[in-house]
Design an enzyme around this catalytic site. Structure first.
Site, PDB file in Angstrom:
ATOM      1  CB  SER A   8     -23.652  21.115  25.224  1.00 25.55           C
ATOM      2  OG  SER A   8     -22.252  20.968  25.354  1.00 25.55           O
ATOM      3  CB  ALA A  11     -27.216  28.504  20.860  1.00 30.15           C
ATOM      4  CE  LYS A  31     -14.781  18.470  17.820  1.00 29.32           C
ATOM      5  NZ  LYS A  31     -14.510  19.580  16.889  1.00 29.32           N
ATOM      6  CB  SER A  38     -17.389  29.592  22.385  1.00 30.42           C
ATOM      7  OG  SER A  38     -16.579  29.028  21.378  1.00 30.42           O
ATOM      8  CB  ALA A  42     -18.716  34.444  27.194  1.00 37.88           C
ATOM      9  CD  GLN A  43     -12.169  37.274  29.695  1.00 40.19           C
ATOM     10  OE1 GLN A  43     -12.011  38.476  29.505  1.00 40.19           O
ATOM     11  NE2 GLN A  43     -11.152  36.436  29.813  1.00 40.19           N
ATOM     12  CD  GLU A 110     -18.164  43.821  26.532  1.00 37.06           C
ATOM     13  OE1 GLU A 110     -17.508  43.384  25.576  1.00 37.06           O
ATOM     14  OE2 GLU A 110     -18.854  43.101  27.258  1.00 37.06           O
ATOM     15  CG  HIS A 224     -11.604  40.317  21.631  1.00 36.06           C
ATOM     16  ND1 HIS A 224     -10.736  41.094  22.359  1.00 36.06           N
ATOM     17  CD2 HIS A 224     -12.802  40.393  22.261  1.00 36.06           C
ATOM     18  CE1 HIS A 224     -11.389  41.620  23.387  1.00 36.06           C
ATOM     19  NE2 HIS A 224     -12.644  41.210  23.353  1.00 36.06           N
ATOM     20  NE  ARG A 268     -15.401  42.957  20.631  1.00 33.70           N
ATOM     21  CZ  ARG A 268     -15.994  41.975  21.236  1.00 33.70           C
ATOM     22  NH1 ARG A 268     -16.189  40.841  20.613  1.00 33.70           N
ATOM     23  NH2 ARG A 268     -16.380  42.089  22.472  1.00 33.70           N
ATOM     24  CG  HIS A 328     -13.689  37.002  19.900  1.00 29.37           C
ATOM     25  ND1 HIS A 328     -13.370  36.270  21.014  1.00 29.37           N
ATOM     26  CD2 HIS A 328     -14.756  37.785  20.252  1.00 29.37           C
ATOM     27  CE1 HIS A 328     -14.197  36.577  22.014  1.00 29.37           C
ATOM     28  NE2 HIS A 328     -15.048  37.485  21.565  1.00 29.37           N
ATOM     29  CD  GLU A 352     -18.763  31.710  16.954  1.00 32.75           C
ATOM     30  OE1 GLU A 352     -18.712  31.337  18.147  1.00 32.75           O
ATOM     31  OE2 GLU A 352     -17.764  32.083  16.313  1.00 32.75           O
ATOM     32  NE  ARG A 363     -19.908  38.462  18.525  1.00 35.41           N
ATOM     33  CZ  ARG A 363     -19.432  38.644  19.757  1.00 35.41           C
ATOM     34  NH1 ARG A 363     -20.222  39.011  20.732  1.00 35.41           N
ATOM     35  NH2 ARG A 363     -18.151  38.466  20.001  1.00 35.41           N
ATOM     36  CB  SER A 368     -22.144  36.098  20.830  1.00 28.96           C
ATOM     37  OG  SER A 368     -21.302  36.466  21.884  1.00 28.96           O
TER      38      SER A 368
HETATM   39  C1  SIN Z   1     -15.199  40.441  25.779  1.00 29.11           C
HETATM   40  O1  SIN Z   1     -15.447  40.268  26.962  1.00 29.11           O
HETATM   41  O2  SIN Z   1     -14.460  41.333  25.352  1.00 29.11           O
HETATM   42  C2  SIN Z   1     -15.833  39.510  24.764  1.00 29.11           C
HETATM   43  C3  SIN Z   1     -17.269  39.728  24.730  1.00 29.11           C
HETATM   44  C4  SIN Z   1     -17.809  39.387  23.368  1.00 29.11           C
HETATM   45  O3  SIN Z   1     -17.088  38.873  22.518  1.00 29.11           O
HETATM   46  O4  SIN Z   1     -18.977  39.687  23.134  1.00 29.11           O
END
Ligand code: SIN
Length: 509
Positions: A8, A11, A31, A38, A42-43, A110, A224, A268, A328, A352, A363, A368
């Site tokens: 949930s 995706a 679950k 995840s 996510a940030q 990023e 990460h 990364r 990550h 994922e 990636r 994602s």
């Molecule tokens: C992050 O905010 O650094 C993670 C973003 C991501 O893994 O795509």
């Protein structure tokens, strides 16, 4: 059709909503609670909104470059072509992405992106905003939900998936379905250090392996670079470096330039390896310096990170903070076509858990959530279409995971003997199947995991099922890593010279 969606995050919930809106009878199995997983963590945001001078073609090109030559161009094309509509859909479902005073979407940048094209919400709380909106939409649609239920296996009848087996408390049950969409996420808890939430134990990929579905690219695990090196793993978004923060060694030097001309905004995997090598040489963690951004910007743009770093005793507006990499994201998974179809009729995989071909060997940041939304919707659209097998053409030259079945019959999950502990497995994987891999280390990991699996008996509890899944994936991951002798993307094989010295090297130019 009667459709089961397992998982949930973005995706699974996107697939569930689209399938429901198309008139299918949908049940979401999760679950934990609905929306756990995840996505909520996510940030950074969702890549795919193009400003002046940018385009979906350039986003595709950046994605292919990050994938180190192993992404599938048609999957990447589907990602960037459908992405704009999926972002619009998220907005329509109530996700309030951050905007400027004129009401235009604010775009972040990023690493390895040629342009700022990442929409974000609540500054650094994008995933939480998306999870909230999608959970609310599922509730509004009265889609049936079965929570606190662990997927233990897929039910395969005459070569097609016809349902799932579940463990709820200590009760085992079977649910039948015309189609099963797996959206169970990755397997970050294979490793001693991970940004993933606790339930990320590879349950979907393990069930698919046991059922005989094709699984590929498990050797490509993304680490990460910047996890706060104090307390439980906490991500410091790459968007912080996108805004200008730098990485310093003990002498205050920006050491990542020793490894790559793009410095802190290199891919990364390069940044992560530079950090662990520098820390190994100096005996102290690298530090992320965001002080130049100033207190006001840090608090407004990164409120979650600001709060957590302060809770842990750091004032990042005045001092650099210690950071270290952690597992990550899993680029590999269940092999699917452009509609989430796996190699077993009736079984879809999205997010994922799937290996769509978008990510190749590495990636691109913030692809994602986009992939989850795009392929969740594409899988739902393919429900009810005549089943077509996914093509394995592009995978023929790739390493397929080799898993020994030992004394266990196909479809059985092994229980673990007392010699095994999850912590020991996670440390083994961290040490030998992590950022820097040697042939000797991979062989040692594979031998150890196989010995643990050989002594296993059938699992009963939730933790035992998770352990069995992690062990199965550990074996498959180590075997895939061993089968790929060279370095590519996130998979890095140490040369003999490097095994002897952890000094930084210039990796790509
Ligand atoms: C992050 O905010 O650094 C993670 C973003 C991501 O893994 O795509």
């Amino acid at each position: 059709m009667n459709v089961l969606v397992v998982g949930s995050g973005i995706a699974g919930l996107t697939a569930a909503l689209h399938a429901h809106e198309a008139g299918h009878a949908v049940t979401v199995v999760t679950k934990g609670e609905l929306g756990d997983g995840s996505t909520g963590y996510a940030q950074g945001g969702v890549a795919g909104m193009y400003g002046i001078g940018d385009s979906k073609e350039q986003h595709a090109a950046d994605t292919l470059t990050a994938g180190a030559g192993l992404s599938e161009a048609d999957a990447v094309d589907a990602l960037v072509t459908d992405g704009v509509d999926r972002i619009a859909e998220l907005i329509a479902r109530g996700v309030a992405f951050d905007r400027d005073a004129e009401g235009s979407l604010l775009l972040g940048r990023e690493a390895a992106h040629s342009h700022a094209r990442i929409v974000h919400a609540g500054g650094d709380a994008t995933g939480a905003a998306i999870a909230r909106a999608l959970v609310a939409a599922v509730r509004r649609a009265s889609i049936e939900v079965i929570d606190h239920a662990l997927l233990t296996d897929l039910v395969v009848v005459e070569g097609a998936v016809r349902g799932i087996r579940l463990l709820r408390g200590d009760h085992v049950s079977e649910l039948s379905a015309d189609a099963v969409i797996l959206a169970t996420g990755g397997a970050g808890h294979l490793y001693a250090h991970t940004t993933n939430p606790a339930g990320t134990t590879g349950d979907g990929i393990a069930a698919a392996l046991r059922a005989g579905a094709a699984v590929a690219d498990l050797e490509f695990v993304q680490f990460h670079p910047t996890i706060l090196s104090a307390g439980p793993a906490f991500l410091i978004s790459e968007a912080v470096r996108g805004e200008g923060a730098t990485l310093l060694d003990e002498q205050g030097r920006r050491f990542v330039f020793d490894s790559h001309p793009d410095g802190e905004l290199a891919p990364r995997d390069v940044v992560s390896r530079a950090i662990v090598r520098r820390a190994a040489v100096q005996g102290t963690p690298a530090r992320l310096d965001a002080t130049m951004l100033g207190r006001t910007t840090l608090t407004r743009r990164f409120p979650t990170i600001d709060r957590v770093t302060r809770e842990r005793g750091f004032d990042w507006s005045t001092e650099p903070i210690p950071v270290t990499p952690a597992a990550h994201y899993l680029m590999g998974g269940i092999v699917t076509d452009l509609h989430g179809r796996s190699t077993i009729p009736g079984l879809f995989a999205v997010g994922e858990v799937a290996r769509t071909g978008v990510h190749g060997a590495n990636r691109l940041a913030s692809n994602s959530l986009l992939e989850g939304a795009v392929f969740g919707a594409r899988a739902a659209a393919a429900l009810g279409e005549p089943w077509r097998f996914v093509s394995l053409r592009s995978l023929n030259e790739r390493a397929a995971p080799v898993v020994e079945r030992g004394a266990h019959r196909r479809g059985e999950t092994p229980r673990l003997s007392s010699h095994f502990s999850r912590a020991a497995l996670q440390q083994l994987m961290w040490d030998h199947v992590g950022l820097l891999r040697s042939e000797e280390g991979l062989r040692h990991a594979l031998r150890t995991v196989r010995a643990w699996r050989a002594r296993a008996v059938a699992p009963a509890t939730l933790a035992e099922h998770e352990d069995a899944n992690l062990l199965l994936l550990a074996e498959a991951t180590a075997s895939a890593a061993l089968a790929r002798p060279g370095s590519v993307g996130a998979h890095y094989r140490l040369s003999d010279a490097e095994t002897r010295t952890p000094a930084p090297i210039l990796e790509t130019v």
